[in-house]
Design a protein around this motif. Structure first.
Motif, short mmCIF file in Angstrom:
data_model
loop_
_atom_site.label_atom_id
_atom_site.label_comp_id
_atom_site.label_asym_id
_atom_site.label_seq_id
_atom_site.Cartn_x
_atom_site.Cartn_y
_atom_site.Cartn_z
N VAL A 51 -1.48 -8.23 42.41
CA VAL A 51 -2.92 -8.52 42.48
C VAL A 51 -3.18 -9.30 43.76
O VAL A 51 -2.79 -10.46 43.88
CB VAL A 51 -3.39 -9.31 41.26
N PHE A 53 -3.49 -4.08 43.81
CA PHE A 53 -4.92 -4.11 43.52
C PHE A 53 -5.62 -5.07 44.48
O PHE A 53 -5.25 -6.24 44.58
CB PHE A 53 -5.18 -4.55 42.08
N ILE A 110 -9.50 -7.28 39.44
CA ILE A 110 -8.91 -7.51 38.12
C ILE A 110 -9.67 -8.64 37.41
O ILE A 110 -9.90 -9.70 37.96
CB ILE A 110 -7.42 -7.90 38.24
N ILE A 170 -11.89 -4.10 36.50
CA ILE A 170 -10.66 -3.63 35.87
C ILE A 170 -10.19 -4.71 34.90
O ILE A 170 -9.89 -5.84 35.32
CB ILE A 170 -9.56 -3.33 36.91
N VAL A 182 -8.09 -7.19 32.50
CA VAL A 182 -6.74 -7.76 32.54
C VAL A 182 -5.80 -6.98 31.64
O VAL A 182 -4.60 -6.86 31.92
CB VAL A 182 -6.78 -9.24 32.14
N LEU A 200 -3.27 -4.52 33.12
CA LEU A 200 -1.99 -5.04 33.62
C LEU A 200 -0.97 -5.14 32.50
O LEU A 200 0.21 -4.81 32.66
CB LEU A 200 -2.18 -6.41 34.26
#
Length: 495
Positions: free
Chosen positions: A159, A182, A226, A230, A232, A235
């Protein structure tokens, strides 16, 4: 060494750069490649010193960095350059540093401050030689994608695509893992892309390396925030491990009267919007904070503040002043800053030289503290009030600012840029992942281990250590990758 007496025979020759006034007319990089004969002489200055502090890569209490954080094999590639063995020099350089083209441009070179020759002479031009090795490598076509021969099947999410994230991704990909990076911005690179002006680190240099990493198998996702667009949970469900390399992007504010006025901006907003507009439209879209025709005050004496000068000069600012709350540094090391510590001395950076060339004076003002912002009837800032200060260190090691009576001053200013550092990483993602933080609000993860309070989640770079250098971010990204690899496979061969 190939030339044991080189340091006696040759003087330091600094890298050649375009004229400070002329280069402000465009946004192009301005370092000029030196001839090979000159570089060989500079490589020959490297001494057979026995204990090369330049590559030590450590810290001492109160001193900051000593030597190279990524442990570059500096004497080895200096000698190889002297011998004309450029390909071998490139191989040595890539052994310890994934991105010499970044550090060769923007690193402050703590290695040079720790050079043995620097005890009583000018240090070896380590940074310049590094820059030339990597650029020679690209020119000769020696740098090609290296796709892993085997894949482990393990998936790792990175990330953040700044220097820590890219280094971690590069190393984990070499280990055979499937890596996805990301990035919440529209371009890869993090602060390398949007935090450093294009004249210091051109975006095509970043893209050149990113393209190689893509060809090696790394997946990059932009506009991927994130915790926002998107979840969490992605992940947790889709990856075997995560490394957070989100940086320390929460800016420190200047909380004085008038702070709400228009025309007062955080430095990173100024730099990011400028670079984005420059890359999108060569500033034709107008989607940036324009310094043209304005009296610009930059509050903060560090590198980010100097980057604001570099940008404001090219906008065509009416005047530029950079406030530094500290005293003017000495030209030589103070007694409490001996070799091999990083030298805390007065020097003019490229932005200062450019401002001097355009406006006829150094832009810096020292021992200045802002007391008030004043605006016009439209809520636009028009001036800034200051007072001179002395800085004292109390018994707890804290800095105390003592105002100097009679030093009050009013400065005209239509654009004020706040470059006084960062307070830590943004909390939202950290809170969503329920991660522990330390006393400074950084992600809690022990140096050398990088494991956070969550299983399989690691942290590296500024979000773990606080605001620091690009080279330290690369170091932490590499080390976190090794620990992540160990977590996934039980052991690791990564350096």
């Amino acid at each position: 060494m190939g030339k044991p007496t080189g340091f006696l025979e040759y003087k330091r020759e600094n890298p050649t750069k375009k004229d400070p006034f002329e280069r402000t007319k465009n946004w192009k990089e301005f370092q000029i490649l030196m001839p090979e004969s000159a570089l060989k002489q500079q490589g020959a200055r490297c001494m057979d010193c026995g204990v090369p502090f330049c590559q030590t890569g450590t810290t001492m209490s109160g001193s900051g960095e000593i030597g190279c954080p990524v442990y570059n094999l500096i004497p080895e590639w200096n000698d190889l350059v002297y011998r004309g063995k450029w390909r071998e020099a490139l191989d040595r350089l890539h052994k310890t540093n994934n991105f010499p083209e970044f550090t060769g441009r923007v690193c402050p070179a703590p290695c040079e401050g720790s050079c043995t020759l620097a005890i009583n002479d000018d240090s070896v031009t380590i940074k310049s030689i590094e820059y030339h090795i990597i650029e020679r490598g690209f020119q000769e076509g020696w740098i090609l994608p290296e796709v892993p021969k085997k894949r482990t099947g393990k998936k790792v999410a990175i990330v953040g695509s700044g220097p820590a994230g890219l280094a971690a991704a590069a190393q984990l990909n070499k280990a055979g893992h499937l890596v996805t990076v990301f990035e919440r911005e529209d371009r890869i690179g993090g602060l390398l892309t949007y935090g450093i002006p294009d004249v210091k680190l051109a975006n095509h240099i970043v893209e050149r390396r990113v393209k190689l990493l893509e060809e090696e198998g790394i997946i990059f996702q932009t506009n991927a925030n994130i915790g926002q667009n998107i979840p969490v949970s992605v992940l947790e469900k889709e990856f075997d491990a995560v490394i957070l390399c989100t940086g320390a992007t929460k800016p420190r504010d200047v909380e004085v009267e008038g702070r709400q006025l228009k025309g007062i901006h955080f430095a990173m907003d100024f730099l990011t919007e400028n670079t984005k507009s420059l890359l999108n439209s060569e500033l034709k879209d107008g989607q940036f904070i324009d310094a043209n025709g304005k009296n610009v005050i930059v509050i903060g004496g560090g590198d980010t503040g100097t980057d604001c000068i570099t940008t404001s000069v090219r906008h065509g600012a009416k005047s530029i002043t950079q406030f530094d709350i500290n005293r003017l540094k000495s030209e030589s090391r103070p007694s409490n800053n001996p070799w091999p510590m990083y030298p805390i001395v007065h020097q003019a950076e490229d932005g200062h030289k450019e401002s001097n060339a355009v406006y006829g004076e150094d832009p810096r003002a020292y021992q200045v503290m802002t007391t008030k912002f004043v605006g016009d009837e439209h809520g636009q800032v028009k001036e800034l009030h200051t007072i001179g200060v002395e800085t004292e260190i109390n018994e707890k090691g804290q800095k105390i600012r003592r105002p100097i009576p009679g030093t009050e001053k009013i400065w005209p200013a239509e654009l004020i840029l706040l470059a006084v550092g960062f307070t830590g990483p943004e909390e939202k993602l950290i809170q969503q992942m329920s991660l522990k933080t330390d006393a400074r609000s950084n992600v809690e993860a022990a140096y050398g281990k990088y494991q956070t309070s969550a299983e399989g989640v690691f942290a590296a770079g500024d979000n773990r250590r606080g605001q620091s250098l690009v080279v330290w971010a690369i170091h932490e990204g590499r080390e976190a990758a090794r620990e992540c690899d160990r977590y996934l496979m039980g052991s690791s061969n990564l350096p």
